[in-house]
Design an enzyme around this catalytic site. Structure first.
Site, short mmCIF file in Angstrom:
data_model
loop_
_atom_site.label_atom_id
_atom_site.label_comp_id
_atom_site.label_asym_id
_atom_site.label_seq_id
_atom_site.Cartn_x
_atom_site.Cartn_y
_atom_site.Cartn_z
N TYR A 179 17.27 -15.97 -82.62
CA TYR A 179 16.68 -17.31 -82.49
C TYR A 179 17.12 -18.24 -83.62
O TYR A 179 16.57 -19.33 -83.77
CB TYR A 179 15.16 -17.21 -82.48
N TYR A 183 21.29 -8.84 -72.78
CA TYR A 183 20.13 -9.48 -73.39
C TYR A 183 19.34 -8.49 -74.23
O TYR A 183 18.91 -8.80 -75.35
CB TYR A 183 19.26 -10.08 -72.29
N ASP A 233 8.76 -17.23 -81.72
CA ASP A 233 9.92 -16.38 -81.42
C ASP A 233 10.59 -15.99 -82.73
O ASP A 233 11.13 -16.85 -83.43
CB ASP A 233 10.92 -17.12 -80.53
N CYS A 289 8.89 -21.81 -72.59
CA CYS A 289 9.83 -22.57 -73.41
C CYS A 289 9.31 -22.57 -74.84
O CYS A 289 8.26 -23.17 -75.12
CB CYS A 289 9.97 -24.01 -72.90
N GLU A 308 21.18 -16.73 -79.51
CA GLU A 308 21.17 -17.34 -78.18
C GLU A 308 21.71 -18.76 -78.28
O GLU A 308 21.27 -19.53 -79.13
CB GLU A 308 19.75 -17.36 -77.61
N CYS A 349 16.53 -39.27 -86.57
CA CYS A 349 17.57 -39.90 -87.37
C CYS A 349 18.48 -40.66 -86.42
O CYS A 349 18.94 -40.09 -85.43
CB CYS A 349 18.35 -38.84 -88.14
N CYS A 406 15.04 -20.10 -78.29
CA CYS A 406 15.05 -19.63 -76.90
C CYS A 406 15.95 -20.50 -76.03
O CYS A 406 15.71 -21.70 -75.90
CB CYS A 406 13.62 -19.62 -76.35
#
Length: 225
Positions: free
Chosen positions: A138, A86, A133, A203, A98, A212, A55
């Site tokens: 995605y 969209y 999602d 979100c 996206e 890392c 997202c």
């Protein structure tokens, strides 16, 4: 965000929606948080990086909060449909994912650092989804703007694969591909800096908790230049 309901599968070029020669909407002039223009051309010395990590509402916020980033904007990339909407992207019939376009000052933030934000803000092993999602839009992707970025991103991917494998995760599914053949199409105005305009908004991204060090992640390639 729109949740894709049928089994995710990328369309071929022939199956993809054809799109349109001109966009159906305009891009806002300036970033609501950083205050800089969204559209180029950008000031001399700045560089561009493109990241898909689920997202784009939450993903964009991760990058505008990173010191050295000059502006960010969200859009669609990696597919076939020109100037998509969209709703078309969410249909799964454009081939796009996206993405966040990050315009940054390499004197203030290294490309390796942006890659670290990218890898650690999502789970790059999930394929056509991030958490709840689900859909091809995605999927995880890095679209590079130079040979140096390509080499750095590949080295970073390999470093994160090692630490993810050691933590019990599967194979990274992230595409690392040149942006030159994969145009970036601006998303609608309401998507730009969405979580600044809607602080309580959704979100869907979340990291693995695996980290890392920047020097190891970019070993053997150096920063983009």
């Amino acid at each position: 965000m729109f949740t894709y309901r049928r089994t995710p599968e990328l369309p071929s070029r022939e199956e993809a929606l054809k799109g349109r020669p001109e966009p159906l909407f305009s891009l806002p002039a300036r970033h609501t948080v950083l205050g800089n223009p969204l559209a180029g051309p950008y000031p001399e010395g700045l560089e561009v990086a493109d990241f898909g990590l689920g997202c784009f509402w939450g993903a964009e916020r991760k990058f505008w909060q990173t010191p050295g980033v000059w502006t960010t904007l969200v859009g669609y990339q990696g597919g076939f449909t020109e100037n998509p909407t969209y709703e078309e992207v969410c249909s799964g019939l454009t081939g796009h994912t996206e993405v966040v376009r990050v315009v940054f000052d390499p004197a203030e933030v290294a490309y390796e650092t942006l890659l670290k934000v990218f890898w650690e803000a999502h789970d790059p092993t999930q394929g056509f989804r991030q958490g709840n999602d689900v859909g091809t839009q995605y999927r995880s992707a890095v679209y590079t703007h130079s040979e140096a970025q390509q080499a750095t991103a590949e080295a970073s991917r390999d470093a994160y694969q090692r630490v993810l494998t050691g933590s019990g995760y599967g194979t990274i599914s992230t595409a690392v591909l040149p942006a030159a053949d994969r145009p970036f199409w601006n998303a609608e105005e309401y998507h730009q800096q969405y979580l600044d305009k809607n602080p309580g908004g959704y979100c869907g991204i979340g990291g693995t908790g695996v980290s890392c060090p920047v020097g190891i992640a970019g070993a053997g390639s150096g920063s983009d230049g």
